[in-house]
Design an enzyme around this catalytic site. Structure first.
Site, PDB file in Angstrom:
ATOM      1  N   ASN A 139      -2.559  -2.758  -2.641  1.00 54.10           N
ATOM      2  CA  ASN A 139      -1.599  -1.884  -3.312  1.00 54.10           C
ATOM      3  C   ASN A 139      -0.450  -2.774  -3.761  1.00 54.10           C
ATOM      4  O   ASN A 139       0.496  -3.019  -3.021  1.00 54.10           O
ATOM      5  CB  ASN A 139      -1.152  -0.814  -2.302  1.00 54.10           C
ATOM      6  CG  ASN A 139      -0.143   0.173  -2.883  1.00 54.10           C
ATOM      7  OD1 ASN A 139       0.367  -0.008  -3.978  1.00 54.10           O
ATOM      8  ND2 ASN A 139       0.141   1.208  -2.109  1.00 54.10           N
ATOM      9  N   ARG A 144      -5.065  -0.579  -6.309  1.00 59.73           N
ATOM     10  CA  ARG A 144      -4.315   0.526  -6.898  1.00 59.73           C
ATOM     11  C   ARG A 144      -3.887   0.106  -8.299  1.00 59.73           C
ATOM     12  O   ARG A 144      -3.312  -0.968  -8.483  1.00 59.73           O
ATOM     13  CB  ARG A 144      -3.076   0.838  -6.059  1.00 59.73           C
ATOM     14  CG  ARG A 144      -2.178   1.891  -6.688  1.00 59.73           C
ATOM     15  CD  ARG A 144      -0.930   2.117  -5.855  1.00 59.73           C
ATOM     16  NE  ARG A 144      -0.070   3.131  -6.449  1.00 59.73           N
ATOM     17  CZ  ARG A 144       1.260   3.144  -6.326  1.00 59.73           C
ATOM     18  NH1 ARG A 144       1.863   2.202  -5.618  1.00 59.73           N
ATOM     19  NH2 ARG A 144       1.981   4.087  -6.874  1.00 59.73           N
ATOM     20  N   HIS A 189       1.353   8.797  -8.459  1.00 58.37           N
ATOM     21  CA  HIS A 189       1.247   8.979  -7.001  1.00 58.37           C
ATOM     22  C   HIS A 189      -0.001   9.765  -6.631  1.00 58.37           C
ATOM     23  O   HIS A 189      -0.086  10.333  -5.532  1.00 58.37           O
ATOM     24  CB  HIS A 189       2.484   9.705  -6.421  1.00 58.37           C
ATOM     25  CG  HIS A 189       3.735   8.862  -6.421  1.00 58.37           C
ATOM     26  ND1 HIS A 189       4.980   9.397  -6.635  1.00 58.37           N
ATOM     27  CD2 HIS A 189       3.923   7.539  -6.213  1.00 58.37           C
ATOM     28  CE1 HIS A 189       5.891   8.426  -6.579  1.00 58.37           C
ATOM     29  NE2 HIS A 189       5.268   7.292  -6.326  1.00 58.37           N
ATOM     30  N   HIS A 222       6.098  13.496  -2.635  1.00 57.55           N
ATOM     31  CA  HIS A 222       5.960  12.077  -2.294  1.00 57.55           C
ATOM     32  C   HIS A 222       7.311  11.427  -2.563  1.00 57.55           C
ATOM     33  O   HIS A 222       7.698  11.225  -3.717  1.00 57.55           O
ATOM     34  CB  HIS A 222       4.852  11.413  -3.126  1.00 57.55           C
ATOM     35  CG  HIS A 222       4.740   9.940  -2.852  1.00 57.55           C
ATOM     36  ND1 HIS A 222       3.672   9.381  -2.193  1.00 57.55           N
ATOM     37  CD2 HIS A 222       5.579   8.908  -3.131  1.00 57.55           C
ATOM     38  CE1 HIS A 222       3.876   8.076  -2.071  1.00 57.55           C
ATOM     39  NE2 HIS A 222       5.027   7.769  -2.643  1.00 57.55           N
ATOM     40  N   ARG A 260      15.504   5.015 -10.234  1.00 54.20           N
ATOM     41  CA  ARG A 260      15.156   5.691 -11.502  1.00 54.20           C
ATOM     42  C   ARG A 260      15.852   7.048 -11.597  1.00 54.20           C
ATOM     43  O   ARG A 260      15.979   7.757 -10.603  1.00 54.20           O
ATOM     44  CB  ARG A 260      13.637   5.897 -11.591  1.00 54.20           C
ATOM     45  CG  ARG A 260      12.865   4.623 -11.889  1.00 54.20           C
ATOM     46  CD  ARG A 260      11.360   4.810 -11.724  1.00 54.20           C
ATOM     47  NE  ARG A 260      10.864   4.099 -10.558  1.00 54.20           N
ATOM     48  CZ  ARG A 260       9.651   4.270 -10.027  1.00 54.20           C
ATOM     49  NH1 ARG A 260       8.809   5.126 -10.560  1.00 54.20           N
ATOM     50  NH2 ARG A 260       9.293   3.581  -8.973  1.00 54.20           N
ATOM     51  N   GLU A 316      -2.299   5.194   1.251  1.00 52.84           N
ATOM     52  CA  GLU A 316      -2.893   4.928  -0.059  1.00 52.84           C
ATOM     53  C   GLU A 316      -4.020   3.909   0.056  1.00 52.84           C
ATOM     54  O   GLU A 316      -5.033   4.001  -0.637  1.00 52.84           O
ATOM     55  CB  GLU A 316      -1.812   4.419  -1.027  1.00 52.84           C
ATOM     56  CG  GLU A 316      -0.818   5.503  -1.447  1.00 52.84           C
ATOM     57  CD  GLU A 316       0.457   4.971  -2.075  1.00 52.84           C
ATOM     58  OE1 GLU A 316       1.135   4.134  -1.434  1.00 52.84           O
ATOM     59  OE2 GLU A 316       0.793   5.379  -3.189  1.00 52.84           O
TER      60      GLU A 316
HETATM   61  N1  LIG Z   1      14.205   6.626   8.513  1.00 53.14           N
HETATM   62  C1  LIG Z   1      14.363   6.713   7.187  1.00 53.14           C
HETATM   63  N2  LIG Z   1      15.267   7.576   6.676  1.00 53.14           N
HETATM   64  C2  LIG Z   1      15.458   7.671   5.343  1.00 53.14           C
HETATM   65  N3  LIG Z   1      14.760   6.946   4.457  1.00 53.14           N
HETATM   66  C3  LIG Z   1      13.846   6.083   4.902  1.00 53.14           C
HETATM   67  C4  LIG Z   1      13.599   5.918   6.286  1.00 53.14           C
HETATM   68  N4  LIG Z   1      12.617   4.980   6.424  1.00 53.14           N
HETATM   69  C5  LIG Z   1      12.288   4.576   5.170  1.00 53.14           C
HETATM   70  N5  LIG Z   1      13.021   5.233   4.261  1.00 53.14           N
HETATM   71  C6  LIG Z   1      13.021   5.087   2.792  1.00 53.14           C
HETATM   72  O1  LIG Z   1      11.717   4.927   2.304  1.00 53.14           O
HETATM   73  C7  LIG Z   1      11.791   4.148   1.085  1.00 53.14           C
HETATM   74  C8  LIG Z   1      10.499   3.384   0.897  1.00 53.14           C
HETATM   75  O2  LIG Z   1       9.439   4.290   0.860  1.00 53.14           O
HETATM   76  P1  LIG Z   1       7.938   3.775   0.666  1.00 53.14           P
HETATM   77  O3  LIG Z   1       7.093   4.989   0.511  1.00 53.14           O
HETATM   78  O4  LIG Z   1       7.598   2.825   1.744  1.00 53.14           O
HETATM   79  O5  LIG Z   1       8.135   3.015  -0.693  1.00 53.14           O
HETATM   80  P2  LIG Z   1       7.168   2.366  -1.744  1.00 53.14           P
HETATM   81  O6  LIG Z   1       7.412   3.171  -2.977  1.00 53.14           O
HETATM   82  O7  LIG Z   1       7.609   0.951  -1.832  1.00 53.14           O
HETATM   83  O8  LIG Z   1       5.754   2.536  -1.272  1.00 53.14           O
HETATM   84  C9  LIG Z   1      12.969   3.198   1.298  1.00 53.14           C
HETATM   85  O9  LIG Z   1      13.692   3.097   0.110  1.00 53.14           O
HETATM   86  C10 LIG Z   1      13.807   3.882   2.350  1.00 53.14           C
HETATM   87  O10 LIG Z   1      14.967   4.356   1.743  1.00 53.14           O
HETATM   88  C1  LIG Z   2       4.164   5.412  -9.584  1.00 51.43           C
HETATM   89  C2  LIG Z   2       5.301   5.040  -8.706  1.00 51.43           C
HETATM   90  O1  LIG Z   2       6.407   5.434  -8.924  1.00 51.43           O
HETATM   91  O2  LIG Z   2       4.998   4.265  -7.650  1.00 51.43           O
HETATM   92  P1  LIG Z   2       6.004   3.694  -6.541  1.00 51.43           P
HETATM   93  O3  LIG Z   2       6.586   4.899  -5.866  1.00 51.43           O
HETATM   94  O4  LIG Z   2       5.119   2.895  -5.624  1.00 51.43           O
HETATM   95  O5  LIG Z   2       7.050   2.906  -7.256  1.00 51.43           O
HETATM   96 MG   LIG Z   3       4.725   3.822  -2.807  1.00 48.51          MG
END
Ligand SMILES: Nc1ncnc2c1ncn2[C@@H]1O[C@H](COP(=O)(O)OP(=O)(O)O)[C@@H](O)[C@H]1O
Ligand SMILES: CC(=O)OP(=O)(O)O
Ligand SMILES: [Mg+2]
Length: 374
Positions: A6, A67, A156, A182, A215, A356
């Site tokens: 990913n 992905r 997503h 998500h 964004r 994922e």
């Molecule tokens: N305990 C928490 N409370 C609030 N936000 C969190 C916590 N743990 C992680 N996050 C948030 O999750 C975000 C990342 O989400 P993730 O789904 O791992 O991202 P990605 O899009 O990179 O896959 C980080 O920006 C962080 O702000």
């Molecule tokens: C499509 C998309 O926004 O993916 P990510 O949340 O991983 O940036």
């Molecule tokens: Mg993600």
């Protein structure tokens, strides 16, 4: 064994999965690619590190799954990557400039390291291919939209397919109607009916919809022309909306953990950012409630959705009249896929950690089995 990659805008996550279980043999994440002070300069380097950590040379590996965020109009199913497919993927990369080039870098490195293995592209847009025309069409000049491929796709989808399946299984309702939130770096809301998408908040690109880390989500398109007339170039406006908006644009922090800390310290900019983020989410929940006509479940996933009890509580506060009642103790507990609503809540609220990579591995294995049994 399948290696699922990913490769995201700023991180590469990987899992080595033995499909017999399925069992996760190895998993890891390489973060902060290309950021100042990081010792991972680019995706090439990140992929090399991920490949090494995940034993990409292993003779036990049978396929690699990737992905790919944007599948464009052509790819609505997981697809075996050959030279033609790779070229078509390069052609549509500009539709998701923040994501597809990183995905392609991953494919390039993996194909070079393991030319002997089948490589499969699994698309974030594919799940949303069932979105009805009324939801996927922008109300603009139809001829122009057709000529330039301007329509809504949604993203997503790998995550939404996975978490909605887990949620429907937990509820024992295969045809449940629900809203999947998500909330990660990118954030989206999707209205689902069973395993189909009914509507989703991201559009032609992953910029539309909810407020995200960097964004903007929805803005009046006239804002863009206003800024261009004020002297900004189209690229500058795009970059501002993609990289310097959302939570970051409003308060200087894109990490929800930092935003929440500042909210608790009564910082006004962070409080406004948090309120705008939650307000937008509530608006989409209301909209999708109306679109679906009935809602059986609201499902939270992604880094914020899985980990922030506070965001879940703020977003769902006062929605009792829609039949949504959060249980404060269940909401505050932290342990895997679970129901966090009260027993008398008409709508079940769930937290489901997304996976994922597992979903990519599953789809990859299906494509490989089908291709090589023919
Ligand atoms: N305990 C928490 N409370 C609030 N936000 C969190 C916590 N743990 C992680 N996050 C948030 O999750 C975000 C990342 O989400 P993730 O789904 O791992 O991202 P990605 O899009 O990179 O896959 C980080 O920006 C962080 O702000
Ligand atoms: C499509 C998309 O926004 O993916 P990510 O949340 O991983 O940036
Ligand atoms: Mg993600």
């Amino acid at each position: 064994m399948i290696l699922a990659i990913n490769s995201g805008s700023s991180s590469v996550k990987y899992q080595l999965i033995d499909m017999a279980g399925p069992t996760r043999v190895k998993a890891g994440k390489i973060e902060r690619i290309g950021e100042p002070g990081s010792d991972v300069p680019d995706h090439e380097a990140a992929l090399a590190l991920a490949g090494e950590a995940a034993d990409i040379e292993s003779p036990r590996l049978t396929a690699v799954g990737h992905r790919v965020v944007h599948g464009g109009p052509l790819f609505t199913e997981p697809t075996l990557i050959d030279d033609d497919v790779f070229k078509q993927l390069c052609d549509i990369a500009s539709l998701a400039p923040l994501h597809n080039p990183a995905n392609l870098a991953g494919i390039e490195v993996a194909r070079r390291l393991r030319p002997d293995l089948p490589q499969v592209a699994v698309f974030d847009t594919a799940f949303h291919a069932t979105m009805p025309p009324s939801a996927r069409t922008y109300a603009i000049d139809a001829g122009l939209a057709e000529r330039y491929g301007v329509r809504r796709y949604g993203f997503h989808g790998i995550s939404v397919a996975y978490v909605s399946r887990v949620a429907r299984r937990l509820l024992r309702k295969p045809e449940a109607k629900g809203i999947v939130l998500h909330l990660g770096n990118g954030a989206s809301a999707t209205a689902v009916h069973g395993d189909r998408c009914v509507d989703t908040s991201m559009g032609m690109t992953p910029l539309e919809g909810l407020v995200m880390g960097t964004r903007s989500g929805d803005v009046d398109p006239a804002v863009i022309f206003h800024l261009i007339r004020a002297g900004m170039s189209p690229d500058e406006v795009e970059s501002m909306l993609e990289h310097r908006s959302g939570l970051l644009g409003l308060c200087g922090d894109n990490d929800m953990r930092a935003v929440v800390e500042r909210v608790q310290a009564e910082d006004p900019a962070a409080t406004l950012a948090y309120e705008v983020y939650c307000h937008r989410l509530r608006k989409y929940i209301g909209a999708y409630y109306a679109v679906l006509g009935r809602v059986d479940m609201v499902v939270f996933t992604g880094g914020v959705g899985e980990n922030s009890a506070l965001v879940r509580r703020t977003v769902l506060a006062g929605l009792g009249s829609l039949g949504i009642r959060l249980d404060p103790l269940r909401n505050a507990a932290a342990d895997g896929a679970r129901i966090v609503s009260t027993d008398d809540s008409a709508v079940a609220v769930l937290v489901v950690p997304t996976d994922e990579e597992l979903e990519i591995a599953r789809e990859t294995s299906t494509v490989v089995d089908r291709t090589f049994s023919e």
